[in-house]
Motif scaffolding. Sequence first.
Motif, PDB file in Angstrom:
ATOM      1  N   ILE A 129       0.841  -1.207   0.000  1.00 52.04           N
ATOM      2  CA  ILE A 129       0.000   0.000   0.000  1.00 52.04           C
ATOM      3  C   ILE A 129       0.870   1.248   0.000  1.00 52.04           C
ATOM      4  O   ILE A 129       0.616   2.220  -0.745  1.00 52.04           O
ATOM      5  N   ASN A 130       1.910   1.252   0.856  1.00 53.62           N
ATOM      6  CA  ASN A 130       2.784   2.423   0.944  1.00 53.62           C
ATOM      7  C   ASN A 130       3.456   2.715  -0.398  1.00 53.62           C
ATOM      8  O   ASN A 130       3.622   3.877  -0.788  1.00 53.62           O
ATOM      9  N   ALA A 131       3.832   1.677  -1.114  1.00 57.23           N
ATOM     10  CA  ALA A 131       4.468   1.864  -2.422  1.00 57.23           C
ATOM     11  C   ALA A 131       3.486   2.463  -3.419  1.00 57.23           C
ATOM     12  O   ALA A 131       3.830   3.379  -4.196  1.00 57.23           O
ATOM     13  N   ALA A 132       2.264   1.957  -3.421  1.00 57.64           N
ATOM     14  CA  ALA A 132       1.253   2.480  -4.341  1.00 57.64           C
ATOM     15  C   ALA A 132       0.905   3.928  -4.000  1.00 57.64           C
ATOM     16  O   ALA A 132       0.761   4.777  -4.896  1.00 57.64           O
ATOM     17  N   ALA A 133       0.771   4.218  -2.704  1.00 59.90           N
ATOM     18  CA  ALA A 133       0.421   5.574  -2.276  1.00 59.90           C
ATOM     19  C   ALA A 133       1.494   6.573  -2.713  1.00 59.90           C
ATOM     20  O   ALA A 133       1.184   7.694  -3.149  1.00 59.90           O
ATOM     21  N   ALA A 134       2.764   6.174  -2.607  1.00 58.55           N
ATOM     22  CA  ALA A 134       3.859   7.058  -3.020  1.00 58.55           C
ATOM     23  C   ALA A 134       3.801   7.312  -4.526  1.00 58.55           C
ATOM     24  O   ALA A 134       4.044   8.436  -4.996  1.00 58.55           O
ATOM     25  N   GLN A 135       3.459   6.286  -5.286  1.00 53.51           N
ATOM     26  CA  GLN A 135       3.374   6.440  -6.741  1.00 53.51           C
ATOM     27  C   GLN A 135       2.226   7.374  -7.120  1.00 53.51           C
ATOM     28  O   GLN A 135       2.337   8.166  -8.061  1.00 53.51           O
TER      29      GLN A 135
ATOM     30  N   GLU B 231      -5.583   6.492   2.679  1.00 57.56           N
ATOM     31  CA  GLU B 231      -6.680   6.630   1.726  1.00 57.56           C
ATOM     32  C   GLU B 231      -6.803   5.410   0.806  1.00 57.56           C
ATOM     33  O   GLU B 231      -7.718   5.337  -0.008  1.00 57.56           O
ATOM     34  N   CYS B 232      -5.869   4.476   0.963  1.00 55.50           N
ATOM     35  CA  CYS B 232      -5.840   3.309   0.071  1.00 55.50           C
ATOM     36  C   CYS B 232      -6.385   2.066   0.772  1.00 55.50           C
ATOM     37  O   CYS B 232      -6.357   1.953   1.996  1.00 55.50           O
ATOM     38  N   LYS B 233      -6.855   1.149  -0.037  1.00 58.57           N
ATOM     39  CA  LYS B 233      -7.329  -0.135   0.487  1.00 58.57           C
ATOM     40  C   LYS B 233      -6.945  -1.241  -0.487  1.00 58.57           C
ATOM     41  O   LYS B 233      -6.540  -0.973  -1.636  1.00 58.57           O
ATOM     42  N   THR B 234      -7.083  -2.464  -0.035  1.00 52.70           N
ATOM     43  CA  THR B 234      -6.745  -3.601  -0.878  1.00 52.70           C
ATOM     44  C   THR B 234      -7.903  -4.583  -0.940  1.00 52.70           C
ATOM     45  O   THR B 234      -8.741  -4.647  -0.045  1.00 52.70           O
ATOM     46  N   GLU B 235      -7.908  -5.358  -2.024  1.00 58.05           N
ATOM     47  CA  GLU B 235      -8.874  -6.444  -2.166  1.00 58.05           C
ATOM     48  C   GLU B 235      -8.346  -7.420  -3.206  1.00 58.05           C
ATOM     49  O   GLU B 235      -8.085  -7.034  -4.353  1.00 58.05           O
ATOM     50  N   ASN B 236      -8.146  -8.646  -2.765  1.00 58.14           N
ATOM     51  CA  ASN B 236      -7.704  -9.713  -3.670  1.00 58.14           C
ATOM     52  C   ASN B 236      -6.482  -9.333  -4.508  1.00 58.14           C
ATOM     53  O   ASN B 236      -6.446  -9.534  -5.724  1.00 58.14           O
ATOM     54  N   GLY B 237      -5.486  -8.743  -3.838  1.00 60.85           N
ATOM     55  CA  GLY B 237      -4.235  -8.458  -4.521  1.00 60.85           C
ATOM     56  C   GLY B 237      -4.230  -7.196  -5.350  1.00 60.85           C
ATOM     57  O   GLY B 237      -3.311  -6.988  -6.144  1.00 60.85           O
ATOM     58  N   VAL B 238      -5.225  -6.343  -5.188  1.00 62.09           N
ATOM     59  CA  VAL B 238      -5.314  -5.084  -5.937  1.00 62.09           C
ATOM     60  C   VAL B 238      -5.446  -3.928  -4.950  1.00 62.09           C
ATOM     61  O   VAL B 238      -6.266  -3.975  -4.022  1.00 62.09           O
ATOM     62  N   ILE B 239      -4.642  -2.886  -5.160  1.00 67.34           N
ATOM     63  CA  ILE B 239      -4.673  -1.694  -4.316  1.00 67.34           C
ATOM     64  C   ILE B 239      -5.453  -0.610  -5.042  1.00 67.34           C
ATOM     65  O   ILE B 239      -5.267  -0.397  -6.250  1.00 67.34           O
ATOM     66  N   SER B 240      -6.313   0.078  -4.330  1.00 63.52           N
ATOM     67  CA  SER B 240      -7.093   1.170  -4.936  1.00 63.52           C
ATOM     68  C   SER B 240      -7.090   2.372  -4.012  1.00 63.52           C
ATOM     69  O   SER B 240      -6.818   2.261  -2.815  1.00 63.52           O
ATOM     70  N   ASN B 241      -7.404   3.554  -4.601  1.00 71.07           N
ATOM     71  CA  ASN B 241      -7.516   4.763  -3.781  1.00 71.07           C
ATOM     72  C   ASN B 241      -8.873   5.416  -3.997  1.00 71.07           C
ATOM     73  O   ASN B 241      -9.710   4.935  -4.783  1.00 71.07           O
ATOM     74  N   ALA B 242      -9.085   6.534  -3.315  1.00 71.93           N
ATOM     75  CA  ALA B 242     -10.389   7.211  -3.364  1.00 71.93           C
ATOM     76  C   ALA B 242     -10.701   7.747  -4.753  1.00 71.93           C
ATOM     77  O   ALA B 242     -11.873   7.994  -5.082  1.00 71.93           O
ATOM     78  N   ASN B 243      -9.676   7.949  -5.590  1.00 69.06           N
ATOM     79  CA  ASN B 243      -9.894   8.464  -6.943  1.00 69.06           C
ATOM     80  C   ASN B 243     -10.260   7.370  -7.943  1.00 69.06           C
ATOM     81  O   ASN B 243     -10.496   7.650  -9.122  1.00 69.06           O
ATOM     82  N   GLY B 244     -10.239   6.153  -7.486  1.00 74.17           N
ATOM     83  CA  GLY B 244     -10.572   5.045  -8.373  1.00 74.17           C
ATOM     84  C   GLY B 244      -9.377   4.434  -9.069  1.00 74.17           C
ATOM     85  O   GLY B 244      -9.531   3.541  -9.904  1.00 74.17           O
ATOM     86  N   ASP B 245      -8.174   4.923  -8.754  1.00 71.56           N
ATOM     87  CA  ASP B 245      -6.969   4.339  -9.341  1.00 71.56           C
ATOM     88  C   ASP B 245      -6.727   2.953  -8.753  1.00 71.56           C
ATOM     89  O   ASP B 245      -7.004   2.698  -7.577  1.00 71.56           O
TER      90      ASP B 245
END
Length: 717
Positions: free
Chosen positions: A139-145, A152-166
């Motif tokens: 999550i921290n890596a995705a948030a930095a990117q 603001e990020c969450k995970t589900e079944n190996g996929v990280i997403s944020n509030a913007n839908g990324d």
Amino acid sequence: MKNNISPSFSRRSFIKTSALAGGGMLIGFNLFQSCKPEATLPVDISQLNFNDFNAFIKIADNGMVTIFSPNPEIGQGVKTSMPMLIAEELDVSWENVHVEQGALDTKNFTRQVAGGSQSIRHGWEPLRQTGATARQMLINAAAAQWGVNASECKTENGVISNANGDKLGYGEVVKVAATLEVPENVTLKDPKNFSVIGKDTPNVDIDKITTGKPLYGLDYKEEGMVYASVLRPPSFGKKLVDFDDTNTKAVSGVQDVVKFGDKIAVLATSTWAAMKGKKALEANWTSDSKLESTEEHDKILKGLLEGSEFNTLRADGDVKKAFAEADQVIERTYESPFLPHNCMEPMNFFADVTPEKVRLVGPIQTPAGTAKRVADLLERDVEDVSVEMTRMGGGFGRRLYGDFALEAAEISKISQKPVKVVYSREDDMSAGIYRPAIKYKISASVKDNKITGYHLKEASINSNMYGLIPNFFPAGAVENYQVDVANYDSKITTGAWRAPYTNFLSFAEQSFFDELAEVLEVDRIQLRLDLLQKVKGTTDERIQYSPERLENVIKVAVDKSGWGNKKEGVYQGFSAYYCHNTHVAEVADVVLENDIPVVKKVTCVVDCGIVVNPLGAKNQIEGGVIDGVGHAMYGDFSFKDGTPQDTNFNTYRLIRINETPVVETHFIESDIAPTGLGEPTLPPAGAAVANAIKAAKGIRLYKQPFIKNMNTKAPLG
């Protein structure tokens, strides 16, 4: 009073990461603070050695996850259930997880043992923390990117997403995540949000097991390897004088004959040739000590029970005074024989001893301990010894000892060849490590129709019950309570056998309580419940069991089994027991066929905390119950002049498929950390059956096996 909650572990400094060649991230953890978290993991995944209660996660660029399971797998299902803990907190779909067996790493990790039904209990929090820590780093890596806050990020079944839908898959950020600082604190999931834990999950090896693919120690092969069949002394107490191997060397495929100690190994190109060569050996033996027999053991153990030389493990109140003031004293003696382990897969092990290294491969419950014993035997540094674990076709305590691995190592050193020792069934039963023969004398004092004193005496071959057992029920329930033990030192090798000591003690104690209820003319269930009331609220820290949890499984078992409401011709027996941190109650349904008791059904209620894998848990419960029923009914083993009287299944009686009862399992829903499950359902089974036989035939059983001691012929089916 202990509540069976998993020990606390530091969440700091036990996660390690390593970037993998070709992309990917490896995450491992140390279970104990005494490990070395600062150690750098190797980059080459194929060369890693893993220790028990350490999990390693490898995440590929495509998001697939490999979880290395470090614990020895003996059929208890930890190769499936322990990785499930990591996958749950990592938040990956189980379908995208590949599990591999790890190997021993004595430098970084400790306590790599499959025994005591403790794997899940001890791994519950650390393994989940490992998965959760890996998830947070991703999550921290995705948030930095994305340039957003990780919260603001969450995970589900190996996929990280944020509030913007990324969205980003784990594989897309794994390389960056591997370079990030390891978080010191992570939040574990609320059990209500579990998506992997608590779901029926097939055994990860089931396809290989059912299709016969190489998986077990017996399957292991290497180019240039020779097979060894070992001739051992025919009796406990004999030693080798000399031998003639002329006929052996004439057998096609035999390459060499090696003497080591009082044993002779035949080395050949196949197990068939090695075993045929062993049969052709002509050896002379002599007695170097007394040759013991079961008849003599019986007298010795009875003498110990009647004697005064005991080691007292627990003494509450004043038992002597309670007995002196009693209106009556009830005293009964219970007896059990030696038993072999009879694993489906006979003992075997591979060893390749060279000046540079000692490599061991095979089925072992104690890889670290075995590595040390081999190092001591060969006078090598333990760092020179590596151990790779194969799946085991059963263990039941037999594979704790590793004597077969020591044989392989010694033969390899002498012959200077890579060697695989393979036992025949006869080897396994005649040169094994056995459950010790034990006798228990249980006495209770009664005053005003109440139990005022309880005295348990144990006489055993070689060793006595471990220290926690005297703190199981009825400890704390009887004011004057004492446990004494004595043992006889024998040449016959004995050791742990599934649910050590409690496998027979449960039958003795739970049969005794049933008989006490008859003497007191009270309800047998209510007698147990009344005793448990006396333990509630205790401040005695020695007490191991929870009276509330034991009371609950008793009540549920009574309800689910239809206790007392069975149709005519069905006789029921009850038993409840605590061991390996788990509370169990069982009701056996017995019918008479040609006046012979037949166990048709066992209702089993288990409180083992949170159930990680219900499918695997049910398998363990059913196996434990059937094992307990079978050995209580039929298991018998004896010695004459130091020689085992049974060496194969043509004379040693096991329960047969058509004799196995239906096992109806009920779990107590719980949010408490998991406890043991591989062993706890075996001990109560014998008593439930014995109490049902009493209801059916009016025979009170004091000796195992039941069929033999009812003086009736067992059906052969």
